[in-house]
Design a protein around this motif. Structure first.
Motif, PDB file in Angstrom:
ATOM      1  N   GLY A   1       0.825  -1.488  -0.254  1.00  0.00           N
ATOM      2  CA  GLY A   1       0.337  -0.267   0.106  1.00  0.00           C
ATOM      3  C   GLY A   1       0.538   0.933  -0.083  1.00  0.00           C
ATOM      4  N   GLU A   2       2.321   1.216  -0.583  1.00  0.00           N
ATOM      5  CA  GLU A   2       2.824   2.078  -0.762  1.00  0.00           C
ATOM      6  C   GLU A   2       2.199   3.463  -1.080  1.00  0.00           C
ATOM      7  OE1 GLU A   2       3.762  -0.514  -1.493  1.00  0.00           O
ATOM      8  OE2 GLU A   2       5.835  -1.114  -0.490  1.00  0.00           O
ATOM      9  N   THR A   3       1.182   3.274  -2.054  1.00  0.00           N
ATOM     10  CA  THR A   3       0.822   4.386  -2.664  1.00  0.00           C
ATOM     11  C   THR A   3      -0.040   4.787  -1.871  1.00  0.00           C
ATOM     12  OG1 THR A   3       0.796   3.956  -4.932  1.00  0.00           O
ATOM     13  CG2 THR A   3      -0.557   5.205  -4.929  1.00  0.00           C
ATOM     14  N   GLN A   4      -0.423   4.237  -1.218  1.00  0.00           N
ATOM     15  CA  GLN A   4      -1.688   5.448  -1.060  1.00  0.00           C
ATOM     16  C   GLN A   4      -1.471   5.252   0.376  1.00  0.00           C
ATOM     17  OE1 GLN A   4      -4.562   5.043  -2.706  1.00  0.00           O
ATOM     18  NE2 GLN A   4      -6.164   4.202  -1.214  1.00  0.00           N
ATOM     19  N   LEU A   5      -0.239   5.128   1.518  1.00  0.00           N
ATOM     20  CA  LEU A   5      -0.001   5.712   2.527  1.00  0.00           C
ATOM     21  C   LEU A   5       0.820   7.540   2.141  1.00  0.00           C
ATOM     22  CD1 LEU A   5       2.423   3.254   3.590  1.00  0.00           C
ATOM     23  CD2 LEU A   5       0.373   4.146   5.201  1.00  0.00           C
ATOM     24  N   ASP A   6       1.357   7.580   0.481  1.00  0.00           N
ATOM     25  CA  ASP A   6       1.787   8.307  -0.061  1.00  0.00           C
ATOM     26  C   ASP A   6       0.857   9.362   0.462  1.00  0.00           C
ATOM     27  OD1 ASP A   6       4.799   8.061  -0.290  1.00  0.00           O
ATOM     28  OD2 ASP A   6       4.405   7.316  -2.495  1.00  0.00           O
ATOM     29  N   ARG A   7      -0.708   8.985  -0.338  1.00  0.00           N
ATOM     30  CA  ARG A   7      -2.035   9.395  -0.661  1.00  0.00           C
ATOM     31  C   ARG A   7      -1.912  10.193   0.574  1.00  0.00           C
ATOM     32  NH1 ARG A   7      -7.417   8.096  -1.609  1.00  0.00           N
ATOM     33  NH2 ARG A   7      -8.493   9.345  -3.234  1.00  0.00           N
ATOM     34  N   LEU A   8      -2.111   8.720   1.598  1.00  0.00           N
ATOM     35  CA  LEU A   8      -2.925   9.501   3.082  1.00  0.00           C
ATOM     36  C   LEU A   8      -1.289  10.685   3.251  1.00  0.00           C
ATOM     37  CD1 LEU A   8      -4.580   9.107   5.899  1.00  0.00           C
ATOM     38  CD2 LEU A   8      -2.566   7.476   6.527  1.00  0.00           C
ATOM     39  N   ARG A   9      -0.927  10.771   3.373  1.00  0.00           N
ATOM     40  CA  ARG A   9       0.458  11.702   3.925  1.00  0.00           C
ATOM     41  C   ARG A   9      -0.402  13.063   3.130  1.00  0.00           C
ATOM     42  NH1 ARG A   9       3.138  15.351   1.272  1.00  0.00           N
ATOM     43  NH2 ARG A   9       3.228  14.137  -0.669  1.00  0.00           N
TER      44      ARG A   9
ATOM     45  N   LEU B   1      -2.896  13.986   1.904  1.00  0.00           N
ATOM     46  CA  LEU B   1      -4.527  14.890   2.152  1.00  0.00           C
ATOM     47  C   LEU B   1      -3.998  15.285   3.273  1.00  0.00           C
ATOM     48  CD1 LEU B   1      -6.393  11.934   0.280  1.00  0.00           C
ATOM     49  CD2 LEU B   1      -5.737  14.222  -0.154  1.00  0.00           C
ATOM     50  N   THR B   2      -3.521  14.343   4.370  1.00  0.00           N
ATOM     51  CA  THR B   2      -3.207  14.479   5.918  1.00  0.00           C
ATOM     52  C   THR B   2      -2.378  15.804   6.158  1.00  0.00           C
ATOM     53  OG1 THR B   2      -1.644  13.351   6.268  1.00  0.00           O
ATOM     54  CG2 THR B   2      -4.137  12.313   7.052  1.00  0.00           C
ATOM     55  N   ASP B   3      -1.345  15.548   5.297  1.00  0.00           N
ATOM     56  CA  ASP B   3       0.259  17.614   5.423  1.00  0.00           C
ATOM     57  C   ASP B   3      -0.987  18.750   5.170  1.00  0.00           C
ATOM     58  OD1 ASP B   3       1.525  15.849   6.529  1.00  0.00           O
ATOM     59  OD2 ASP B   3       2.928  15.438   5.195  1.00  0.00           O
ATOM     60  N   HIS B   4      -1.951  18.474   4.148  1.00  0.00           N
ATOM     61  CA  HIS B   4      -3.191  19.483   3.443  1.00  0.00           C
ATOM     62  C   HIS B   4      -3.676  19.695   4.375  1.00  0.00           C
ATOM     63  CE1 HIS B   4      -4.462  21.448   0.620  1.00  0.00           C
ATOM     64  NE2 HIS B   4      -5.720  21.260   1.071  1.00  0.00           N
ATOM     65  N   ASP B   5      -4.559  18.771   4.477  1.00  0.00           N
ATOM     66  CA  ASP B   5      -5.637  19.212   6.430  1.00  0.00           C
ATOM     67  C   ASP B   5      -4.580  20.369   7.322  1.00  0.00           C
ATOM     68  OD1 ASP B   5      -7.245  18.765   5.100  1.00  0.00           O
ATOM     69  OD2 ASP B   5      -7.526  16.806   5.889  1.00  0.00           O
ATOM     70  N   VAL B   6      -3.369  19.587   7.692  1.00  0.00           N
ATOM     71  CA  VAL B   6      -2.941  20.448   9.249  1.00  0.00           C
ATOM     72  C   VAL B   6      -2.675  21.692   8.400  1.00  0.00           C
ATOM     73  CG1 VAL B   6      -0.883  19.799  10.546  1.00  0.00           C
ATOM     74  CG2 VAL B   6      -2.096  17.994  10.523  1.00  0.00           C
ATOM     75  N   LEU B   7      -2.282  21.792   7.312  1.00  0.00           N
ATOM     76  CA  LEU B   7      -1.203  23.375   6.970  1.00  0.00           C
ATOM     77  C   LEU B   7      -2.739  24.268   6.719  1.00  0.00           C
ATOM     78  CD1 LEU B   7       1.235  21.890   4.191  1.00  0.00           C
ATOM     79  CD2 LEU B   7       2.051  23.358   7.202  1.00  0.00           C
ATOM     80  N   ALA B   8      -3.706  23.957   6.062  1.00  0.00           N
ATOM     81  CA  ALA B   8      -4.773  24.449   5.888  1.00  0.00           C
ATOM     82  C   ALA B   8      -6.034  24.563   7.178  1.00  0.00           C
ATOM     83  CB  ALA B   8      -6.285  23.396   5.271  1.00  0.00           C
ATOM     84  N   HIS B   9      -5.797  24.114   8.530  1.00  0.00           N
ATOM     85  CA  HIS B   9      -6.315  24.008   9.682  1.00  0.00           C
ATOM     86  C   HIS B   9      -5.690  25.678  10.525  1.00  0.00           C
ATOM     87  CE1 HIS B   9      -8.548  23.305  13.685  1.00  0.00           C
ATOM     88  NE2 HIS B   9      -7.346  23.178  13.831  1.00  0.00           N
TER      89      HIS B   9
END
Length: 282
Positions: free
Chosen positions: A62-70, A72-80
């Motif tokens: 699931g390396e591709t999904q782990l990269d996608r998770l990183r 999306l979640t980094d994007h939300d942290v910075l947006a917050h």
């Protein structure tokens, strides 16, 4: 709890923890914690506050999904960090949601096929689900058209009716979302003794959306073109909670009568809250 997803608050993209990233039982997600101050024989300052918890997940090829998770979640942290109203969501069984951010990932083991990592999740709100929406519309004038008589009476005939109500199951008041549709002026809705009042003209084709959920409180005019305009200043807030004219007053538990001047339609959606996701299907 059968399924869990992370939903990006900015894009709406979803990451499932049912594969190729697997969350398994995630016991820490099922817990709850209130904050309080201990007194001699009592608790004071009882409140629900944001908390950190850890989730161990395994990615199988699931390396591709782990990269996608990183991503999306980094994007939300910075947006917050720029706007605290923005966050991601944890969604259970496509019903229950809570606001959350994934702020850390610490790999525990790495093999050619399986990567195990520990996620740090900051849970920002209680678990919530929207209950069925109730629509309140003006009386249908056609219901009276066949009730006329060839002579006058001292009283009017009409179909029997009972005052509209809102029923809130459970033991505690609930927040809500309300939508008032134009055309109308200075709409007022009374529920259980509290007046929900807005000052201003709502044109035909427009609506006002009131969100009384903690952390999301807002009053927004949506015009016929779809533009969203902040109307927070147009809403009456009285002296706050339990003052009798607070726009965000939670709906009382049990059954409460609903009244309004008529002439316009509005919708009411109770929002159930709980400190932990359900153990049983509900």
């Amino acid at each position: 709890m059968q399924t869990l997803k992370y939903v990006c608050g900015s894009t709406g993209d979803e990451i499932s923890f049912e594969g190729p990233i697997y969350g398994e039982t995630m016991p820490s997600l099922r817990g709850r914690a209130w904050t309080y101050t201990l007194g001699a024989r009592t608790l004071t300052g009882v409140a629900w506050q944001a908390r950190e918890l850890t989730l161990t997940v395994k990615a199988v090829d699931g390396e591709t999904q782990l990269d996608r998770l990183r991503m999306l979640t980094d994007h939300d942290v910075l947006a917050h960090s720029r706007d605290s109203t923005i966050s991601g969501l944890l969604r259970v069984d496509d019903v229950w949601e809570c606001r959350a951010l994934i702020t850390k990932s610490e790999p525990q083991s790495i093999t050619p096929r399986i990567i195990e990592t520990q996620l740090t999740v900051t849970q920002l709100g209680m678990w919530r689900r929207s209950l069925p929406t109730v629509t309140y519309a003006p009386s249908d004038p056609d219901a009276y058209q066949y009730l006329d008589h060839p002579y006058d009476m001292d009283y009017d005939y009409g179909p029997p009716s009972a005052p509209p109500v809102i029923a809130v199951d459970g033991l505690d008041p609930m927040p809500f979302r309300m939508t008032i549709y134009g055309p109308c002026s200075n709409p007022t809705v009374t529920i259980g003794g509290n007046q929900y009042r807005i000052t201003g003209d709502i044109p035909g084709g427009a609506r006002v959306e009131v969100d009384a959920v903690e952390g999301e409180k807002s009053v927004t005019l949506v015009n016929a073109a779809g533009d969203r305009i902040n109307w927070f200043a147009n809403a009456h807030r009285g002296a706050g909670l339990d003052s009798g004219s607070y726009i965000f007053q939670p709906l009382p538990a049990g059954r409460a009568e609903v009244s309004w001047p008529g002439g316009y339609t509005f919708e009411l959606t109770p929002v159930e809250e709980r400190s932990e996701p359900p153990w049983s299907a509900s």
